[in-house]
Scaffold this active site. Structure first.
Site, PDB file in Angstrom:
ATOM      1  N   ALA A  42       0.798  -1.233   0.000  1.00  0.00           N
ATOM      2  CA  ALA A  42       0.000   0.000   0.000  1.00  0.00           C
ATOM      3  C   ALA A  42       0.828   1.279   0.000  1.00  0.00           C
ATOM      4  CB  ALA A  42      -0.935  -0.005   1.214  1.00  0.00           C
ATOM      5  N   MET A  59       2.757   1.948  -6.943  1.00  0.00           N
ATOM      6  CA  MET A  59       1.439   1.525  -7.448  1.00  0.00           C
ATOM      7  C   MET A  59       0.417   1.429  -6.327  1.00  0.00           C
ATOM      8  SD  MET A  59       0.592   0.915 -10.600  1.00  0.00           S
ATOM      9  CE  MET A  59      -0.502  -0.495 -10.762  1.00  0.00           C
ATOM     10  N   GLY A  84      -1.206  -7.377  -9.606  1.00  0.00           N
ATOM     11  CA  GLY A  84      -0.500  -6.616 -10.636  1.00  0.00           C
ATOM     12  C   GLY A  84       0.991  -6.856 -10.578  1.00  0.00           C
ATOM     13  N   PRO A 139      -0.640  -8.673 -16.067  1.00  0.00           N
ATOM     14  CA  PRO A 139       0.693  -8.107 -16.303  1.00  0.00           C
ATOM     15  C   PRO A 139       0.648  -6.591 -16.498  1.00  0.00           C
ATOM     16  CG  PRO A 139       0.389 -10.083 -17.619  1.00  0.00           C
ATOM     17  CD  PRO A 139      -0.954  -9.757 -17.013  1.00  0.00           C
ATOM     18  N   PHE A 195      -2.380  -3.275 -16.221  1.00  0.00           N
ATOM     19  CA  PHE A 195      -3.769  -2.858 -15.981  1.00  0.00           C
ATOM     20  C   PHE A 195      -4.230  -1.760 -16.930  1.00  0.00           C
ATOM     21  CE2 PHE A 195      -2.918  -4.367 -11.518  1.00  0.00           C
ATOM     22  CZ  PHE A 195      -3.947  -5.301 -11.446  1.00  0.00           C
ATOM     23  N   HIS A 248      11.407   1.539 -18.902  1.00  0.00           N
ATOM     24  CA  HIS A 248      10.790   1.828 -17.601  1.00  0.00           C
ATOM     25  C   HIS A 248      11.685   2.725 -16.750  1.00  0.00           C
ATOM     26  CE1 HIS A 248       8.166  -1.539 -18.680  1.00  0.00           C
ATOM     27  NE2 HIS A 248       7.337  -1.087 -17.762  1.00  0.00           N
ATOM     28  N   HIS A 249      11.100   3.201 -15.669  1.00  0.00           N
ATOM     29  CA  HIS A 249      11.835   3.972 -14.645  1.00  0.00           C
ATOM     30  C   HIS A 249      12.945   3.094 -14.043  1.00  0.00           C
ATOM     31  CE1 HIS A 249       9.859   1.725 -11.358  1.00  0.00           C
ATOM     32  NE2 HIS A 249       8.854   1.627 -12.232  1.00  0.00           N
ATOM     33  N   LYS A 260      12.688   0.157 -11.077  1.00  0.00           N
ATOM     34  CA  LYS A 260      12.058  -1.151 -11.313  1.00  0.00           C
ATOM     35  C   LYS A 260      13.060  -2.272 -11.027  1.00  0.00           C
ATOM     36  CE  LYS A 260       9.395  -3.616 -14.856  1.00  0.00           C
ATOM     37  NZ  LYS A 260       8.438  -4.106 -13.844  1.00  0.00           N
ATOM     38  N   GLY A 314       7.029  -7.448 -16.903  1.00  0.00           N
ATOM     39  CA  GLY A 314       5.983  -8.464 -17.031  1.00  0.00           C
ATOM     40  C   GLY A 314       5.204  -8.291 -18.323  1.00  0.00           C
ATOM     41  N   THR A 315       4.992  -7.048 -18.701  1.00  0.00           N
ATOM     42  CA  THR A 315       4.242  -6.775 -19.937  1.00  0.00           C
ATOM     43  C   THR A 315       5.015  -7.278 -21.153  1.00  0.00           C
ATOM     44  OG1 THR A 315       3.420  -4.791 -18.852  1.00  0.00           O
ATOM     45  CG2 THR A 315       3.083  -4.944 -21.236  1.00  0.00           C
TER      46      THR A 315
HETATM   47  N1  LIG Z   1       0.107  -4.721 -13.626  1.00  0.00           N
HETATM   48  C1  LIG Z   1       0.376  -3.431 -13.785  1.00  0.00           C
HETATM   49  O1  LIG Z   1      -0.313  -2.705 -14.516  1.00  0.00           O
HETATM   50  C2  LIG Z   1       1.535  -2.835 -13.037  1.00  0.00           C
HETATM   51  C3  LIG Z   1       1.805  -1.471 -13.123  1.00  0.00           C
HETATM   52  C4  LIG Z   1       2.870  -0.959 -12.409  1.00  0.00           C
HETATM   53  C5  LIG Z   1       3.645  -1.809 -11.639  1.00  0.00           C
HETATM   54  N2  LIG Z   1       3.364  -3.125 -11.618  1.00  0.00           N
HETATM   55  C6  LIG Z   1       4.119  -4.064 -10.799  1.00  0.00           C
HETATM   56  O2  LIG Z   1       3.674  -3.908  -9.468  1.00  0.00           O
HETATM   57  C7  LIG Z   1       4.750  -4.217  -8.573  1.00  0.00           C
HETATM   58  C8  LIG Z   1       4.962  -3.044  -7.648  1.00  0.00           C
HETATM   59  O3  LIG Z   1       5.460  -1.970  -8.384  1.00  0.00           O
HETATM   60  P1  LIG Z   1       5.818  -0.581  -7.662  1.00  0.00           P
HETATM   61  O4  LIG Z   1       6.420   0.288  -8.695  1.00  0.00           O
HETATM   62  O5  LIG Z   1       4.628  -0.100  -6.906  1.00  0.00           O
HETATM   63  O6  LIG Z   1       6.935  -1.057  -6.634  1.00  0.00           O
HETATM   64  P2  LIG Z   1       7.326  -0.399  -5.223  1.00  0.00           P
HETATM   65  O7  LIG Z   1       8.657  -0.951  -4.871  1.00  0.00           O
HETATM   66  O8  LIG Z   1       7.141   1.071  -5.275  1.00  0.00           O
HETATM   67  O9  LIG Z   1       6.221  -0.972  -4.229  1.00  0.00           O
HETATM   68  C9  LIG Z   1       6.214  -2.265  -3.715  1.00  0.00           C
HETATM   69  C10 LIG Z   1       5.766  -2.158  -2.264  1.00  0.00           C
HETATM   70  O10 LIG Z   1       5.503  -3.447  -1.767  1.00  0.00           O
HETATM   71  C11 LIG Z   1       6.022  -3.515  -0.448  1.00  0.00           C
HETATM   72  N3  LIG Z   1       6.202  -4.917  -0.102  1.00  0.00           N
HETATM   73  C12 LIG Z   1       7.251  -5.725  -0.347  1.00  0.00           C
HETATM   74  N4  LIG Z   1       7.009  -6.953   0.118  1.00  0.00           N
HETATM   75  C13 LIG Z   1       5.779  -6.934   0.667  1.00  0.00           C
HETATM   76  C14 LIG Z   1       4.971  -7.899   1.310  1.00  0.00           C
HETATM   77  N5  LIG Z   1       5.410  -9.142   1.497  1.00  0.00           N
HETATM   78  N6  LIG Z   1       3.748  -7.515   1.749  1.00  0.00           N
HETATM   79  C15 LIG Z   1       3.307  -6.274   1.565  1.00  0.00           C
HETATM   80  N7  LIG Z   1       4.021  -5.293   0.969  1.00  0.00           N
HETATM   81  C16 LIG Z   1       5.252  -5.637   0.532  1.00  0.00           C
HETATM   82  C17 LIG Z   1       7.309  -2.701  -0.496  1.00  0.00           C
HETATM   83  O11 LIG Z   1       7.723  -2.299   0.788  1.00  0.00           O
HETATM   84  C18 LIG Z   1       6.829  -1.529  -1.363  1.00  0.00           C
HETATM   85  O12 LIG Z   1       6.227  -0.515  -0.585  1.00  0.00           O
HETATM   86  C19 LIG Z   1       5.947  -4.556  -9.458  1.00  0.00           C
HETATM   87  O13 LIG Z   1       6.025  -5.946  -9.649  1.00  0.00           O
HETATM   88  C20 LIG Z   1       5.601  -3.861 -10.765  1.00  0.00           C
HETATM   89  O14 LIG Z   1       6.216  -4.451 -11.869  1.00  0.00           O
HETATM   90  C21 LIG Z   1       2.333  -3.648 -12.296  1.00  0.00           C
HETATM   91  O1  LIG Z   2       6.573   0.180 -13.149  1.00  0.00           O
HETATM   92  C1  LIG Z   2       6.556  -1.050 -13.240  1.00  0.00           C
HETATM   93  O2  LIG Z   2       7.289  -1.789 -12.551  1.00  0.00           O
HETATM   94  C2  LIG Z   2       5.619  -1.687 -14.189  1.00  0.00           C
HETATM   95  N1  LIG Z   2       5.501  -2.985 -14.139  1.00  0.00           N
HETATM   96  C3  LIG Z   2       4.679  -3.773 -14.990  1.00  0.00           C
HETATM   97  C4  LIG Z   2       5.524  -4.620 -15.909  1.00  0.00           C
HETATM   98  O3  LIG Z   2       6.596  -5.073 -15.485  1.00  0.00           O
HETATM   99  O4  LIG Z   2       5.117  -4.860 -17.043  1.00  0.00           O
HETATM  100  C5  LIG Z   2       3.658  -2.949 -15.740  1.00  0.00           C
HETATM  101  C6  LIG Z   2       4.195  -1.659 -16.219  1.00  0.00           C
HETATM  102  C7  LIG Z   2       4.825  -0.854 -15.094  1.00  0.00           C
END
Ligand SMILES: NC(=O)c1ccc[n+]([C@@H]2O[C@H](COP(=O)([O-])OP(=O)(O)OC[C@H]3O[C@@H](n4cnc5c(N)ncnc54)[C@H](O)[C@@H]3O)[C@@H](O)[C@H]2O)c1
Ligand SMILES: O=C(O)C1=N[C@H](C(=O)O)CCC1
Length: 244
Positions: A4, A8, A71, A99, A101, A128-129, A132, A138-139
């Site tokens: 949280a 994301m 996600g 992968p 949203f 990506h940033h 990561k 994943g996408t």
């Molecule tokens: N599906 C999508 O559209 C989409 C979009 C963006 C990011 N993502 C993915 O979402 C994930 C998170 O991305 P982000 O940029 O927010 O990363 P982030 O590092 O900013 O956030 C991850 C958070 O999860 C916490 N965390 C770690 N282990 C945990 C656990 N066991 N329980 C609860 N919280 C825990 C961390 O402390 C951190 O606050 C990545 O795998 C990213 O690739 C997916």
């Molecule tokens: O910011 C990230 O991390 C993202 N993760 C997902 C991926 O790995 O495809 C979705 C896009 C952003």
């Protein structure tokens, strides 16, 4: 909401809060016990954590009868198979592993798969940033899988490549016979190009997420819908009528 306080997760917390009909009952981080989900009476768990934690999180939720919207990246074929087996023991529970949203990215993946068999060459560039933790994205991995499947089904040969020496891995990762190149650059959010090459022409299918708000429609749709889709759904397109 798991993760949280992440990039994301914090955006998704706000999205759930502003959505009528949804109630946020728990916001957990890395240090928190998953038992808090049970204590809070969560019906749907959103996992936006890290690849190393997501499988255990989702398994806990399913075992406690909670639906999941996932996600987080890292869901390879073995993990998905294990999850499907677990879900078979828990009929009535739904899990969405998405992968990406964003609707634009879902369409770009689909368009890439549709175009894949018409071109001799295909490669994917994801950008990506730099915070990561995983590569390829994943996408990109999902796009490569869809493209690879489409090409194999159509009897198209792997992309031609005369490279004989590549000690540093400059040709990128090979995912399902498709080259994937990962760029990490400050200022970027999430971007991807599928490059399709034929004799004398190129088609580029590009998607850009300029802001994480682009993912929130999909997150909210997932939370609303997951309870009525039992078992595993891989990809947000499972909840969309793409009409394709
Ligand atoms: N599906 C999508 O559209 C989409 C979009 C963006 C990011 N993502 C993915 O979402 C994930 C998170 O991305 P982000 O940029 O927010 O990363 P982030 O590092 O900013 O956030 C991850 C958070 O999860 C916490 N965390 C770690 N282990 C945990 C656990 N066991 N329980 C609860 N919280 C825990 C961390 O402390 C951190 O606050 C990545 O795998 C990213 O690739 C997916
Ligand atoms: O910011 C990230 O991390 C993202 N993760 C997902 C991926 O790995 O495809 C979705 C896009 C952003």
């Amino acid at each position: 909401m798991l993760g949280a306080r992440g990039r994301m997760g914090s955006e998704a917390v706000q999205a759930v809060r502003r959505t009528e009909g949804l109630q946020l009952v728990a916001e957990l981080g890395r240090e928190d016990s998953l038992q808090a989900l049970v204590a809070a009476g969560a019906e749907v768990v959103v996992d936006l954590t890290v690849p190393s934690a997501t499988e255990a999180n989702v398994r806990f939720a399913v075992q406690h009868g909670m639906h999941c919207v996932v996600g987080t990246t890292g869901w390879d074929a073995e993990r998905l198979d294990r999850l499907e087996a677990l879900l078979a023991e828990h009929p009535g529970v739904g899990v969405l592993v998405a992968p990406n949203f964003s609707v634009g990215a879902v369409l770009a993946m689909r368009f890439s798969a549709q175009a894949a068999r018409f071109f001799e060459s295909v490669e994917i560039v994801e950008l990506h940033h730099p915070d990561k933790v995983d590569a390829p994205s994943g996408t990109a991995a999902r796009t490569a899988a869809l493209v690879g499947q489409a090409r194999r089904a159509a009897g198209v040969a792997p992309s031609p490549d005369a490279t004989e020496q590549d000690p540093g891995g400059a040709r990128g990762a090979l995912v399902e016979d498709v080259r994937v190149h990962s760029v990490r650059l400050r200022g970027l959010v999430a971007h991807q190009e599928t490059l399709l090459g034929g004799v004398g022409e190129q088609l580029t299918i590009r998607h850009d997420s300029f802001d994480r708000i682009s993912f929130m429609t999909g997150v909210v749709l997932g939370v609303r819908e997951v309870g009525s889709h039992q078992g595993l759904t891989h990809g947000l397109e499972g909840y969309l009528d793409l009409g394709l």
